[in-house]
Design a protein around this motif. Structure first.
Motif, PDB file in Angstrom:
ATOM      1  N   GLN A   5     -37.380 -21.255  68.773  1.00 48.85           N
ATOM      2  CA  GLN A   5     -38.212 -21.218  67.573  1.00 48.85           C
ATOM      3  C   GLN A   5     -37.521 -21.964  66.440  1.00 48.85           C
ATOM      4  O   GLN A   5     -38.160 -22.727  65.693  1.00 48.85           O
ATOM      5  CB  GLN A   5     -38.468 -19.762  67.174  1.00 48.85           C
ATOM      6  N   VAL A  55     -42.527 -19.276  72.586  1.00 49.74           N
ATOM      7  CA  VAL A  55     -42.307 -19.081  71.146  1.00 49.74           C
ATOM      8  C   VAL A  55     -43.551 -18.465  70.513  1.00 49.74           C
ATOM      9  O   VAL A  55     -43.452 -17.528  69.697  1.00 49.74           O
ATOM     10  CB  VAL A  55     -41.936 -20.410  70.463  1.00 49.74           C
ATOM     11  N   LYS A  56     -44.723 -18.957  70.877  1.00 50.62           N
ATOM     12  CA  LYS A  56     -45.964 -18.384  70.345  1.00 50.62           C
ATOM     13  C   LYS A  56     -46.128 -16.926  70.753  1.00 50.62           C
ATOM     14  O   LYS A  56     -46.546 -16.080  69.954  1.00 50.62           O
ATOM     15  CB  LYS A  56     -47.165 -19.209  70.805  1.00 50.62           C
ATOM     16  N   TYR A  64     -43.732 -14.835  71.434  1.00 51.24           N
ATOM     17  CA  TYR A  64     -42.762 -14.065  70.655  1.00 51.24           C
ATOM     18  C   TYR A  64     -43.317 -13.771  69.268  1.00 51.24           C
ATOM     19  O   TYR A  64     -43.220 -12.632  68.777  1.00 51.24           O
ATOM     20  CB  TYR A  64     -41.449 -14.837  70.554  1.00 51.24           C
ATOM     21  N   GLU A  65     -43.915 -14.762  68.658  1.00 54.82           N
ATOM     22  CA  GLU A  65     -44.462 -14.593  67.312  1.00 54.82           C
ATOM     23  C   GLU A  65     -45.650 -13.632  67.307  1.00 54.82           C
ATOM     24  O   GLU A  65     -45.936 -13.014  66.285  1.00 54.82           O
ATOM     25  CB  GLU A  65     -44.876 -15.964  66.769  1.00 54.82           C
ATOM     26  N   GLN A  66     -46.304 -13.478  68.463  1.00 53.56           N
ATOM     27  CA  GLN A  66     -47.425 -12.556  68.597  1.00 53.56           C
ATOM     28  C   GLN A  66     -46.995 -11.180  69.091  1.00 53.56           C
ATOM     29  O   GLN A  66     -47.825 -10.294  69.267  1.00 53.56           O
ATOM     30  CB  GLN A  66     -48.451 -13.140  69.572  1.00 53.56           C
ATOM     31  N   GLU A  86     -35.129 -13.168  75.055  1.00 56.89           N
ATOM     32  CA  GLU A  86     -35.601 -13.129  73.671  1.00 56.89           C
ATOM     33  C   GLU A  86     -34.709 -13.962  72.759  1.00 56.89           C
ATOM     34  O   GLU A  86     -35.204 -14.721  71.910  1.00 56.89           O
ATOM     35  CB  GLU A  86     -35.644 -11.687  73.182  1.00 56.89           C
ATOM     36  N   ILE A  95     -35.867 -17.143  70.445  1.00 57.45           N
ATOM     37  CA  ILE A  95     -35.628 -17.189  69.002  1.00 57.45           C
ATOM     38  C   ILE A  95     -34.917 -18.486  68.633  1.00 57.45           C
ATOM     39  O   ILE A  95     -35.231 -19.128  67.620  1.00 57.45           O
ATOM     40  CB  ILE A  95     -34.815 -15.957  68.558  1.00 57.45           C
ATOM     41  N   ARG A 116     -38.539 -26.065  64.449  1.00 56.32           N
ATOM     42  CA  ARG A 116     -38.747 -26.376  63.035  1.00 56.32           C
ATOM     43  C   ARG A 116     -38.634 -27.876  62.799  1.00 56.32           C
ATOM     44  O   ARG A 116     -39.182 -28.402  61.826  1.00 56.32           O
ATOM     45  CB  ARG A 116     -37.733 -25.615  62.174  1.00 56.32           C
TER      46      ARG A 116
END
Length: 308
Positions: free
Chosen positions: A241, A259-260, A262-264, A234, A238, A245
């Motif tokens: 992620q 990453v997607k 994780y965001e979900q 994790e 992060i 940027r």
């Protein structure tokens, strides 16, 4: 190119004594593994280390400062947020050439452990006139023990032996694709004298004397621990992620997918897919996909003083 060739030959004709082997690392928030990496490779015959810290916030930078008291270790701070792995690792190799007086350089990642054949050291398999030495890299797989209290990644016993070769039309978002079981790129040990640049994650190198003294070496194997436990996984995602940027960031599609997830809120579910049950391991061993690797476990036991 001519300048680099002359640099290589000047060093080759004037150097004296045993090989001086340096290791370089580019790190950010590697508190769980960086000390193990340094200790392991010092035991394998690495003479000195140059570590570039890219703005660690988890205590990695402070730990490196402490390790300087015990090892020939140089720390370079690189606070820039525009991640440039190939450029920075090439700069580190040049630093190893000039400041550390290295004959050969291992450009390493914190989750990779370079193991020489039983009873030998890394330098036993290297020559001072090597330009680029290419080595096989193997993923370590996760078993059910990885979720037990007190588990340490160095206790992992199984590595990929014959990786799965997915067809070129396989979609990276296909959940059937297990990233720990796929074929992964090799690694290189380079002569910094004549080095032009390292490429990507040190999977290839461009050298002024590349086609003459370049070779493959089977006496050293790189064991890769990309996913060690859920907390580390994790934290890595992060960080990825954050790197994404930068819209120009170069990163594997599998990292973008994670990453997607994780965001979900689906990353822990994804982690569970990496774990092989006892019956899974029995099957993958039987068909030659994985195999038990006592040599790397024993090497960890000796260098880290941890039980096998």
């Amino acid at each position: 190119m001519l300048h680099k060739t002359l640099q290589y030959w000047t060093h080759r004709l004037t150097r004296k004594g045993p090989i001086r082997l340096a290791m370089t690392l580019l790190v950010r928030n590697e508190i769980d593994i960086i000390e193990d990496n340094i200790r392991f490779h010092a035991a394998q015959g690495v003479d000195c280390f140059a570590v570039m810290d890219n703005g660690s916030t988890d205590g990695t930078r402070e730990l490196l400062e402490t390790l300087k008291n015990e090892f020939d270790l140089h720390v370079i701070d690189q606070p820039a947020q525009n991640y440039q792995q190939a450029l920075w690792m090439t700069q580190l190799a040049d630093y190893a050439r000039t400041a550390l007086k290295a004959d050969l350089v291992i450009s390493n990642d914190a989750d990779e452990f370079w193991l020489a054949a039983e009873g030998t050291s890394l330098k036993d398999h290297l020559h001072a006139d090597d330009s680029v030495v290419t080595l096989k890299r193997r993923n370590m797989v996760l078993t059910e023990e990885c979720v037990q209290p007190g588990y340490h990644y160095s206790q992992a016993q199984y590595a990929v032996k014959n990786p799965i070769l997915y067809s070129s039309d396989t979609q990276i978002n296909d959940t059937a694709v297990s990233m720990l079981l796929v074929k992964i790129s090799p690694k290189t040990i380079v002569n910094p004298h004549g080095l032009i640049k390292l490429k990507g994650g040190n999977h290839r190198a461009k050298h002024g004397w590349r086609w003459i003294n370049a070779r493959e070496e089977s006496g050293i194997v790189v064991y890769h621990y990309p996913i060690r436990n859920y907390a580390q996984f994790e934290a890595n995602i992060i960080n990825r992620q954050r790197l994404l940027r930068d819209t120009n960031a170069r990163m594997g599609d599998h990292y973008r997918r994670w990453v997607k997830l994780y965001e979900q809120g689906l990353l822990e579910q994804e982690f569970g897919k990496f774990i092989l049950s006892a019956s899974d391991i029995e099957t993958t061993n039987r068909i030659g996909l994985t195999e038990k690797c006592p040599a790397i476990v024993n090497a960890f036991e000796r260098s880290l003083n941890r039980p096998a």
